[in-house]
Scaffold this motif. Sequence first.
Motif, short mmCIF file in Angstrom:
data_model
loop_
_atom_site.label_atom_id
_atom_site.label_comp_id
_atom_site.label_asym_id
_atom_site.label_seq_id
_atom_site.Cartn_x
_atom_site.Cartn_y
_atom_site.Cartn_z
N TRP A 114 0.80 -1.22 0.00
CA TRP A 114 0.00 0.00 0.00
C TRP A 114 0.84 1.27 0.00
O TRP A 114 0.29 2.38 0.07
CB TRP A 114 -0.94 0.01 1.21
N LYS A 115 2.15 1.11 -0.06
CA LYS A 115 3.05 2.27 -0.11
C LYS A 115 2.88 3.18 1.11
O LYS A 115 2.70 4.39 1.01
CB LYS A 115 2.85 3.06 -1.41
N VAL A 116 2.92 2.53 2.27
CA VAL A 116 2.84 3.23 3.55
C VAL A 116 4.04 2.83 4.39
O VAL A 116 4.44 1.65 4.42
CB VAL A 116 1.54 2.86 4.30
N GLN A 173 -3.49 -5.44 7.04
CA GLN A 173 -3.65 -5.09 5.63
C GLN A 173 -4.73 -4.04 5.44
O GLN A 173 -4.54 -3.05 4.71
CB GLN A 173 -4.01 -6.35 4.83
N VAL A 174 -5.86 -4.22 6.08
CA VAL A 174 -6.96 -3.27 5.95
C VAL A 174 -6.58 -1.93 6.58
O VAL A 174 -6.85 -0.87 6.01
CB VAL A 174 -8.25 -3.83 6.57
N GLY A 175 -5.97 -1.97 7.75
CA GLY A 175 -5.54 -0.73 8.39
C GLY A 175 -4.57 0.06 7.53
O GLY A 175 -4.66 1.29 7.43
N ALA A 176 -3.63 -0.64 6.90
CA ALA A 176 -2.66 0.03 6.02
C ALA A 176 -3.36 0.63 4.80
O ALA A 176 -3.02 1.73 4.35
CB ALA A 176 -1.60 -0.97 5.57
N TYR A 182 -6.15 7.90 3.38
CA TYR A 182 -6.13 9.20 4.05
C TYR A 182 -4.87 9.99 3.72
O TYR A 182 -4.92 11.22 3.59
CB TYR A 182 -6.26 9.01 5.56
N LEU A 183 -3.75 9.31 3.58
CA LEU A 183 -2.51 10.00 3.21
C LEU A 183 -2.64 10.61 1.81
O LEU A 183 -2.18 11.72 1.56
CB LEU A 183 -1.33 9.02 3.26
N ARG A 184 -3.25 9.87 0.92
CA ARG A 184 -3.46 10.41 -0.44
C ARG A 184 -4.45 11.57 -0.42
O ARG A 184 -4.27 12.56 -1.12
CB ARG A 184 -3.98 9.30 -1.36
N MET A 195 -7.62 11.81 11.00
CA MET A 195 -8.77 11.24 10.33
C MET A 195 -8.91 9.76 10.66
O MET A 195 -10.02 9.26 10.90
CB MET A 195 -8.64 11.44 8.82
N TYR A 196 -7.80 9.06 10.70
CA TYR A 196 -7.82 7.64 11.03
C TYR A 196 -8.44 7.42 12.41
O TYR A 196 -9.19 6.47 12.63
CB TYR A 196 -6.39 7.07 11.01
#
Length: 231
Positions: A114-116, A173-176, A182-184, A195-196
């Motif tokens: 997810w690029k996090v 996985q879902v949390g990421a 939100y980062l995007r 927001m998270y």
Amino acid sequence: MDTTNVAVRLPALNGAWRLFSAARSLFALVGLAVVLAVGLPAPRDFLLHQFAVWTDAWDGENGNVTAGTIQVGTGGAAVREQRAVTEFIAKRYRVAHDATAGFVATAYRAGNEWKVDPLLILAVMAIESRYNPVAESNMGAKGLMQVIPKFHADKLIEHGGESALLDPNINIQVGAQILREYLRRFGETETALQMYAGAFDEPSSTYAFKVLAERARLEQMLRALRRSASA
């Protein structure tokens, strides 16, 4: 560790002690920075800037792909660093080592997918559940990253519904995935974290600073480890 050779063991112990001393000092500095960030405007701005610098540097080292340098199945320094993260978390939060190793490995895989930043994923876990995979809140949040099923039902369909959130791998996985969205959307980490947490309008960004401080502890520990290894 090889226990049959004293000459090999003693330098390793000395190196470990140097790492412990350096890490302890760094943790104290991070704690002071967080206190100042909350209480004083200028240091708060500086701390936010420093987090941005860390993130930019980390992205640059990884070709703008927000995933960690520690990859499962690789050797050398990468494995040592992932082990160090595992040991740090297991001791700090008193979680079984094997379970922690699984959480760390999954965080890095999810970060890659997810690029996090995986350290950010792990920091969210620390604040949300203290690494308790069966944690549930009175608001209905579940698992390591305290995902609320009713807000993210679309992400759970392929996993079989909300009961899947008590599977640590799926929860991470879902949390990421949520963090990435939100980062995007917001373009910066503090707002995405607020927001998270469902605290978008909270002016002091308390939640975000807790997560970022935890992320900073992990990063500082790894930097001390790298310096010790190169000494």
